[in-house]
Scaffold this motif. Structure first.
Motif, PDB file in Angstrom:
ATOM      1  N   ILE A 143      -3.686  -6.700  -0.212  1.00  9.07           N
ATOM      2  CA  ILE A 143      -2.654  -5.697   0.081  1.00  9.07           C
ATOM      3  C   ILE A 143      -3.305  -4.365   0.443  1.00  9.07           C
ATOM      4  O   ILE A 143      -2.917  -3.737   1.438  1.00  9.07           O
ATOM      5  CB  ILE A 143      -1.688  -5.540  -1.114  1.00  9.07           C
ATOM      6  N   LEU A 144      -4.281  -3.946  -0.343  1.00  9.15           N
ATOM      7  CA  LEU A 144      -4.950  -2.673  -0.071  1.00  9.15           C
ATOM      8  C   LEU A 144      -5.722  -2.679   1.246  1.00  9.15           C
ATOM      9  O   LEU A 144      -5.917  -1.633   1.855  1.00  9.15           O
ATOM     10  CB  LEU A 144      -5.883  -2.295  -1.228  1.00  9.15           C
ATOM     11  N   SER A 145      -6.112  -3.868   1.710  1.00  6.31           N
ATOM     12  CA  SER A 145      -6.795  -3.948   3.007  1.00  6.31           C
ATOM     13  C   SER A 145      -5.800  -4.237   4.137  1.00  6.31           C
ATOM     14  O   SER A 145      -6.198  -4.611   5.230  1.00  6.31           O
ATOM     15  CB  SER A 145      -7.912  -4.990   2.972  1.00  6.31           C
ATOM     16  N   HIS A 146      -4.527  -4.054   3.848  1.00  6.10           N
ATOM     17  CA  HIS A 146      -3.435  -4.143   4.833  1.00  6.10           C
ATOM     18  C   HIS A 146      -3.287  -5.522   5.477  1.00  6.10           C
ATOM     19  O   HIS A 146      -2.895  -5.637   6.627  1.00  6.10           O
ATOM     20  CB  HIS A 146      -3.579  -3.047   5.886  1.00  6.10           C
ATOM     21  N   GLY A 177      -3.521   3.364  -5.039  1.00  2.00           N
ATOM     22  CA  GLY A 177      -3.232   2.984  -3.656  1.00  2.00           C
ATOM     23  C   GLY A 177      -2.108   1.986  -3.510  1.00  2.00           C
ATOM     24  O   GLY A 177      -1.676   1.704  -2.390  1.00  2.00           O
ATOM     25  N   LEU A 178      -1.598   1.427  -4.626  1.00  2.58           N
ATOM     26  CA  LEU A 178      -0.484   0.479  -4.573  1.00  2.58           C
ATOM     27  C   LEU A 178       0.815   1.148  -5.006  1.00  2.58           C
ATOM     28  O   LEU A 178       0.813   2.062  -5.826  1.00  2.58           O
ATOM     29  CB  LEU A 178      -0.726  -0.719  -5.494  1.00  2.58           C
ATOM     30  N   PRO A 208       0.841  -1.196   0.000  1.00  4.26           N
ATOM     31  CA  PRO A 208       0.000   0.000   0.000  1.00  4.26           C
ATOM     32  C   PRO A 208       0.882   1.255   0.000  1.00  4.26           C
ATOM     33  O   PRO A 208       1.998   1.233   0.537  1.00  4.26           O
ATOM     34  CB  PRO A 208      -0.787  -0.084   1.307  1.00  4.26           C
ATOM     35  N   LYS A 209       0.395   2.337  -0.578  1.00  2.24           N
ATOM     36  CA  LYS A 209       1.170   3.587  -0.600  1.00  2.24           C
ATOM     37  C   LYS A 209       1.452   4.107   0.803  1.00  2.24           C
ATOM     38  O   LYS A 209       2.386   4.879   1.001  1.00  2.24           O
ATOM     39  CB  LYS A 209       0.454   4.653  -1.422  1.00  2.24           C
ATOM     40  N   SER A 210       0.688   3.660   1.786  1.00  2.00           N
ATOM     41  CA  SER A 210       0.888   4.091   3.169  1.00  2.00           C
ATOM     42  C   SER A 210       1.913   3.235   3.916  1.00  2.00           C
ATOM     43  O   SER A 210       2.256   3.541   5.050  1.00  2.00           O
ATOM     44  CB  SER A 210      -0.445   4.046   3.917  1.00  2.00           C
ATOM     45  N   GLU A 228      -6.294  -6.786  -3.581  1.00  2.43           N
ATOM     46  CA  GLU A 228      -7.329  -6.423  -2.611  1.00  2.43           C
ATOM     47  C   GLU A 228      -6.833  -6.673  -1.189  1.00  2.43           C
ATOM     48  O   GLU A 228      -7.063  -5.859  -0.287  1.00  2.43           O
ATOM     49  CB  GLU A 228      -8.608  -7.204  -2.890  1.00  2.43           C
TER      50      GLU A 228
END
Length: 177
Positions: free
Chosen positions: A77-80, A98-99, A16-18, A75
Motif C-alpha cells: 500500500i505504501l508503495s502505491h 503514511g497509512l 496511503p495518506k496521499s 508495504e
C-alpha cells in the motif's frame, strides 16, 4: 463443530495518506471499484471477503499485488501498488506512518469467532475457549460490536469452508466473515 462469535467490528479502507479519498470521513465500495487492491494469499472465501467480492456488483477486483502477511500488505500500500479493506482493529496494532484508515459505509462488519469440535474437547482447548471469551469481553477493541453474553450466541458464522475444517479437536480462532 461448535462456533461462537466473540465480537464484530466495522471494516475500513486502508490507503496511503496521499490517496484521493484519504481525507474523507467515510467511503463507499463503488468509489474504489476501479482501484487496484492488495490481495492476501488465503482460502477463497477469506480472500473474497476482504476483497469485498459480494459488494462489487459482479465487477472483479483489480489486483495490484498478492501478499502473504500484514506487513507485506502495508508495504505494498505504501508503495502505491493498491489499497485494501481490513478490520477496524488493524489500525490499533499496525498504525504505520503514511497509512490512513477510513470507515467503509456499505460493507458488513468482520466477525471474530472461535470454533472447536464438540466431540473431543481437551482441558487445554476448554481453557483456550474460556480465555478467548474473557479476553474478548474484557479487552475493548475500538468500534467493536460485542455480544452482551459471550457464552450465549444464537448466530454462528462459519469460519472455514466445509472442505477446509480442521481435523483436530483444538479450537480455532479467526478473524473472518
Amino acid at each position: 463443530m461448535q462456533v461462537e462469535e466473540l465480537f464484530t467490528e466495522p471494516r475500513v479502507l486502508v490507503m496511503p495518506k496521499s490517496f484521493r479519498l484519504a481525507s474523507r470521513p467515510m467511503v463507499f465500495v463503488d468509489e474504489v471499484l476501479e482501484e487496484p487492491f492488495i490481495a492476501r494469499h488465503a482460502p477463497e472465501i477469506w480472500r473474497d471477503f476482504w476483497l469485498a467480492t459480494d459488494a462489487r456488483g459482479g465487477q472483479p477486483a483489480r489486483i495490484g499485488a498478492d501478499v502473504t502477511t500484514v506487513d507485506e500488505c502495508f508495504e505494498a500500500i505504501l508503495s502505491h501498488q493498491g489499497i485494501a479493506f481490513t478490520q477496524t482493529s488493524t489500525q490499533r496494532f499496525y498504525n504505520w506512518p503514511g497509512l490512513t484508515f477510513v470507515p467503509v459505509a456499505d460493507l458488513p462488519p468482520s466477525t471474530v469467532s472461535i470454533a472447536w469440535r464438540e466431540d473431543t474437547v481437551s482441558p487445554a482447548a476448554r481453557a483456550f475457549i474460556t480465555t478467548a471469551h474473557t479476553i474478548a469481553a474484557c479487552t475493548p477493541v475500538p468500534e467493536t460490536l460485542t455480544s452482551s453474553n459471550p457464552h450465549d450466541h444464537t448466530t454462528a458464522i462459519p469460519l472455514l469452508a466445509p472442505s477446509s475444517r480442521p481435523a483436530t479437536s483444538e479450537p480455532v480462532a479467526a478473524h473472518q466473515p
